[in-house]
Design a protein around this motif. Structure first.
Motif, PDB file in Angstrom:
ATOM      1  N   GLN A 187       0.990  -2.643   3.535  1.00  0.00           N
ATOM      2  CA  GLN A 187      -0.407  -2.281   3.763  1.00  0.00           C
ATOM      3  C   GLN A 187      -0.968  -1.370   2.668  1.00  0.00           C
ATOM      4  OE1 GLN A 187      -0.895  -0.817   7.784  1.00  0.00           O
ATOM      5  NE2 GLN A 187      -0.706  -2.857   8.657  1.00  0.00           N
ATOM      6  N   ASP A 188      -0.096  -0.855   1.798  1.00  0.00           N
ATOM      7  CA  ASP A 188      -0.600  -0.090   0.657  1.00  0.00           C
ATOM      8  C   ASP A 188      -1.444  -0.974  -0.257  1.00  0.00           C
ATOM      9  OD1 ASP A 188       0.638   2.179   1.553  1.00  0.00           O
ATOM     10  OD2 ASP A 188       2.338   2.062   0.169  1.00  0.00           O
ATOM     11  N   LEU A 189      -1.181  -2.282  -0.230  1.00  0.00           N
ATOM     12  CA  LEU A 189      -1.953  -3.214  -1.050  1.00  0.00           C
ATOM     13  C   LEU A 189      -3.386  -3.357  -0.556  1.00  0.00           C
ATOM     14  CD1 LEU A 189       0.708  -6.046  -1.548  1.00  0.00           C
ATOM     15  CD2 LEU A 189       0.037  -4.280  -3.190  1.00  0.00           C
ATOM     16  N   ALA A 190      -3.639  -2.892   0.681  1.00  0.00           N
ATOM     17  CA  ALA A 190      -4.983  -2.992   1.249  1.00  0.00           C
ATOM     18  C   ALA A 190      -5.870  -1.823   0.860  1.00  0.00           C
ATOM     19  CB  ALA A 190      -4.892  -3.088   2.774  1.00  0.00           C
ATOM     20  N   LYS A 191      -5.340  -0.861   0.119  1.00  0.00           N
ATOM     21  CA  LYS A 191      -6.193   0.202  -0.395  1.00  0.00           C
ATOM     22  C   LYS A 191      -7.185  -0.407  -1.383  1.00  0.00           C
ATOM     23  CE  LYS A 191      -2.610   3.717   0.193  1.00  0.00           C
ATOM     24  NZ  LYS A 191      -1.688   4.667  -0.486  1.00  0.00           N
ATOM     25  N   ALA A 192      -8.376   0.113  -1.426  1.00  0.00           N
ATOM     26  CA  ALA A 192      -9.471  -0.538  -2.145  1.00  0.00           C
ATOM     27  C   ALA A 192      -9.113  -0.906  -3.586  1.00  0.00           C
ATOM     28  CB  ALA A 192     -10.710   0.354  -2.117  1.00  0.00           C
ATOM     29  N   ASP A 193      -8.541   0.036  -4.342  1.00  0.00           N
ATOM     30  CA  ASP A 193      -8.222  -0.247  -5.752  1.00  0.00           C
ATOM     31  C   ASP A 193      -7.174  -1.347  -5.866  1.00  0.00           C
ATOM     32  OD1 ASP A 193     -10.014   1.654  -6.505  1.00  0.00           O
ATOM     33  OD2 ASP A 193      -8.517   3.207  -6.930  1.00  0.00           O
ATOM     34  N   SER A 194      -6.126  -1.267  -5.042  1.00  0.00           N
ATOM     35  CA  SER A 194      -5.065  -2.269  -5.087  1.00  0.00           C
ATOM     36  C   SER A 194      -5.591  -3.636  -4.653  1.00  0.00           C
ATOM     37  CB  SER A 194      -3.901  -1.851  -4.188  1.00  0.00           C
ATOM     38  OG  SER A 194      -3.318  -0.643  -4.635  1.00  0.00           O
ATOM     39  N   ALA A 195      -6.410  -3.639  -3.611  1.00  0.00           N
ATOM     40  CA  ALA A 195      -6.979  -4.896  -3.132  1.00  0.00           C
ATOM     41  C   ALA A 195      -7.870  -5.529  -4.191  1.00  0.00           C
ATOM     42  CB  ALA A 195      -7.766  -4.656  -1.855  1.00  0.00           C
ATOM     43  N   ALA A 196      -8.650  -4.716  -4.883  1.00  0.00           N
ATOM     44  CA  ALA A 196      -9.528  -5.233  -5.936  1.00  0.00           C
ATOM     45  C   ALA A 196      -8.715  -5.864  -7.062  1.00  0.00           C
ATOM     46  CB  ALA A 196     -10.414  -4.116  -6.477  1.00  0.00           C
ATOM     47  N   ASP A 197      -7.636  -5.202  -7.464  1.00  0.00           N
ATOM     48  CA  ASP A 197      -6.791  -5.735  -8.535  1.00  0.00           C
ATOM     49  C   ASP A 197      -6.159  -7.065  -8.118  1.00  0.00           C
ATOM     50  OD1 ASP A 197      -7.386  -3.545 -10.088  1.00  0.00           O
ATOM     51  OD2 ASP A 197      -5.530  -2.463  -9.609  1.00  0.00           O
ATOM     52  N   LEU A 198      -5.603  -7.093  -6.902  1.00  0.00           N
ATOM     53  CA  LEU A 198      -4.944  -8.305  -6.426  1.00  0.00           C
ATOM     54  C   LEU A 198      -5.948  -9.446  -6.269  1.00  0.00           C
ATOM     55  CD1 LEU A 198      -2.540  -9.871  -5.281  1.00  0.00           C
ATOM     56  CD2 LEU A 198      -3.028  -8.842  -3.042  1.00  0.00           C
ATOM     57  N   LEU A 199      -7.071  -9.151  -5.653  1.00  0.00           N
ATOM     58  CA  LEU A 199      -8.051 -10.204  -5.397  1.00  0.00           C
ATOM     59  C   LEU A 199      -8.649 -10.735  -6.692  1.00  0.00           C
ATOM     60  CD1 LEU A 199      -9.512 -11.921  -3.394  1.00  0.00           C
ATOM     61  CD2 LEU A 199     -11.126 -10.060  -2.992  1.00  0.00           C
ATOM     62  N   SER A 200      -8.839  -9.866  -7.678  1.00  0.00           N
ATOM     63  CA  SER A 200      -9.348 -10.316  -8.969  1.00  0.00           C
ATOM     64  C   SER A 200      -8.406 -11.323  -9.612  1.00  0.00           C
ATOM     65  CB  SER A 200      -9.551  -9.113  -9.889  1.00  0.00           C
ATOM     66  OG  SER A 200      -9.995  -9.518 -11.176  1.00  0.00           O
ATOM     67  N   LEU A 201      -7.108 -11.034  -9.559  1.00  0.00           N
ATOM     68  CA  LEU A 201      -6.121 -11.954 -10.114  1.00  0.00           C
ATOM     69  C   LEU A 201      -6.084 -13.266  -9.330  1.00  0.00           C
ATOM     70  CD1 LEU A 201      -3.206  -9.436 -10.788  1.00  0.00           C
ATOM     71  CD2 LEU A 201      -4.547 -10.643 -12.526  1.00  0.00           C
ATOM     72  N   MET A 202      -6.177 -13.168  -8.013  1.00  0.00           N
ATOM     73  CA  MET A 202      -6.127 -14.365  -7.181  1.00  0.00           C
ATOM     74  C   MET A 202      -7.353 -15.241  -7.406  1.00  0.00           C
ATOM     75  SD  MET A 202      -3.252 -14.212  -5.483  1.00  0.00           S
ATOM     76  CE  MET A 202      -3.389 -15.237  -4.014  1.00  0.00           C
ATOM     77  N   LYS A 203      -8.521 -14.619  -7.533  1.00  0.00           N
ATOM     78  CA  LYS A 203      -9.741 -15.386  -7.766  1.00  0.00           C
ATOM     79  C   LYS A 203      -9.720 -16.058  -9.146  1.00  0.00           C
ATOM     80  CE  LYS A 203     -13.045 -15.704  -5.666  1.00  0.00           C
ATOM     81  NZ  LYS A 203     -13.512 -16.763  -4.709  1.00  0.00           N
ATOM     82  N   SER A 204      -9.152 -15.373 -10.122  1.00  0.00           N
ATOM     83  CA  SER A 204      -9.035 -15.967 -11.453  1.00  0.00           C
ATOM     84  C   SER A 204      -8.126 -17.194 -11.419  1.00  0.00           C
ATOM     85  CB  SER A 204      -8.494 -14.928 -12.439  1.00  0.00           C
ATOM     86  OG  SER A 204      -8.318 -15.487 -13.721  1.00  0.00           O
ATOM     87  N   GLU A 205      -6.998 -17.069 -10.721  1.00  0.00           N
ATOM     88  CA  GLU A 205      -6.091 -18.209 -10.614  1.00  0.00           C
ATOM     89  C   GLU A 205      -6.715 -19.322  -9.780  1.00  0.00           C
ATOM     90  OE1 GLU A 205      -2.575 -20.337 -11.447  1.00  0.00           O
ATOM     91  OE2 GLU A 205      -3.591 -18.627 -12.349  1.00  0.00           O
TER      92      GLU A 205
END
Length: 347
Positions: A187-205
């Motif tokens: 759930q640490d990945l759900a922190k705003a900064d971490s979520a933004a980084d992960l989602l940005s990579l996922m959306k790019s892929e």
């Protein structure tokens, strides 16, 4: 299937260990589907209430939540039970045994379930093969993905990207699970900064895969109900900025509100079922207010009656999912919920 028949079957299954009962139920569903007996057993056709969400056409607005079909091998059977969409998984890049047993507990008087499964699954490659072999389902198929437990959070994006690539050809939408309370630090990945980084990579892929294959597969994220108003507000902004396709609200809770007197209340893990209903609805309504219709929401958590499902839609959800309520109330709940939504919430 009449409530009487389901209650009879439930009485027998509830005499067994929950995880054993779960495996037997899925095996029985697969056998009945293979023998083409499920339409006769359910006694009615799926409710026809088509709606388009995330660019996908759903036969009706009631789906099966992730966690029920962890191996992704029972999709066709669940489709015959009347679900408009089925979400399988959670799948991880490598096979994962999950946490030690016992790890699944019923709180029967409260219609709740506490689980500490630990995302046990056969791995994404076998999951995809199971889908290819057994799908036979005209509804929408979602695939829920996450990282392996042993993968450090700093490398989590590699697991999510690997799963996205693996399921792209078989999924109608992909759900990103970063809110399961049964994997340490997930759930640490759900922190705003971490979520933004992960989602940005996922959306790019997602964009790369869409260009390569000529098909667009929506990305949704599944969030926890155990967030503050500030966390919800921050995540809502991240989701809008990254143009997330959809939101699943919500996962299980680590609280024990409503099951305090249960002998299983001290068990670790996430709680689902009726006691989660109010908390999940509050989270749903908060996200709906912040998002203001910009991102569709799939409402899940605590639905045990048709009216519960209707209230999720009225609170801002476009679709709903069942899990624990389905275990306690069976296929009749699927039909009743879909019918009530069609009658009370015109698309």
């Amino acid at each position: 299937m009449s409530p009487y028949l389901y209650n009879l079957a439930k009485k027998m299954l509830f005499c067994l260990d929950p995880e054993t009962a779960h495996k037997l139920t899925l095996a029985g569903l697969r056998t009945a589907e293979h023998l083409r007996l499920l339409p006769a057993l359910t006694g009615s056709k799926p409710v026809n209430d088509p709606v388009t969400v995330m660019g996908l056409k759903f036969p009706n607005r009631v789906g099966l939540a992730a966690g029920m079909d962890k191996e992704a091998n029972t999709v066709a059977a669940f489709g015959h039970l009347g679900f408009g969409f089925v979400e399988v998984g959670t799948l991880t890049p490598r096979p994962q045994p999950g946490n030690p047993k016992p790890r699944l507990f019923r709180c029967i008087p409260q219609q709740a379930i506490i689980n500490h499964m630990g995302i046990n699954n056969p791995g994404v490659d076998e999951g995809v093969e199971n889908i290819r072999r057994t799908r036979r389902f005209n509804g929408v198929l979602g695939v829920n993905i996450s990282k392996n437990k042993v993968t450090p959070n700093a490398e989590a994006h590699q697991d999510y990207l690997a799963c996205l690539r693996a399921v792209w050809d078989v999924a109608d939408y992909v759900a990103i699970n970063f809110s399961c309370p049964n994997v340490p630090n997930l759930q640490d990945l759900a922190k705003a900064d971490s979520a933004a980084d992960l989602l940005s990579l996922m959306k790019s892929e997602q964009a790369n895969l869409s260009n390569d294959t000529g098909r667009y597969v929506p990305l949704v994220m599944k969030v926890s109900p155990d967030m503050s108003e500030a966390q919800i507000r921050d995540l809502a902004h991240v989701f809008q900025d990254c143009q997330l396709d959809g939101l699943i609200c919500s996962n299980t809770t680590t609280t024990r509100i409503g099951v305090e007197d249960s002998p299983h209340a001290s068990q670790s893990g996430g709680m689902s079922g009726k006691p989660l209903y109010n908390r999940a609805n509050e989270t749903l309504a908060a996200f709906a207010q912040e998002l203001n219709g910009s991102i569709p929401i799939i409402g899940v958590g605590g639905i045990t009656t048709a009216e519960d499902a209707v209230n999720k839609i009225k609170a801002g959800a476009s679709l709903v999912q069942l899990y624990s309520g389905f275990i306690y109330n069976g296929p009749p709940l699927v039909q009743a919920a879909a019918q009530a939504i069609r009658e009370q919430c015109p698309a």
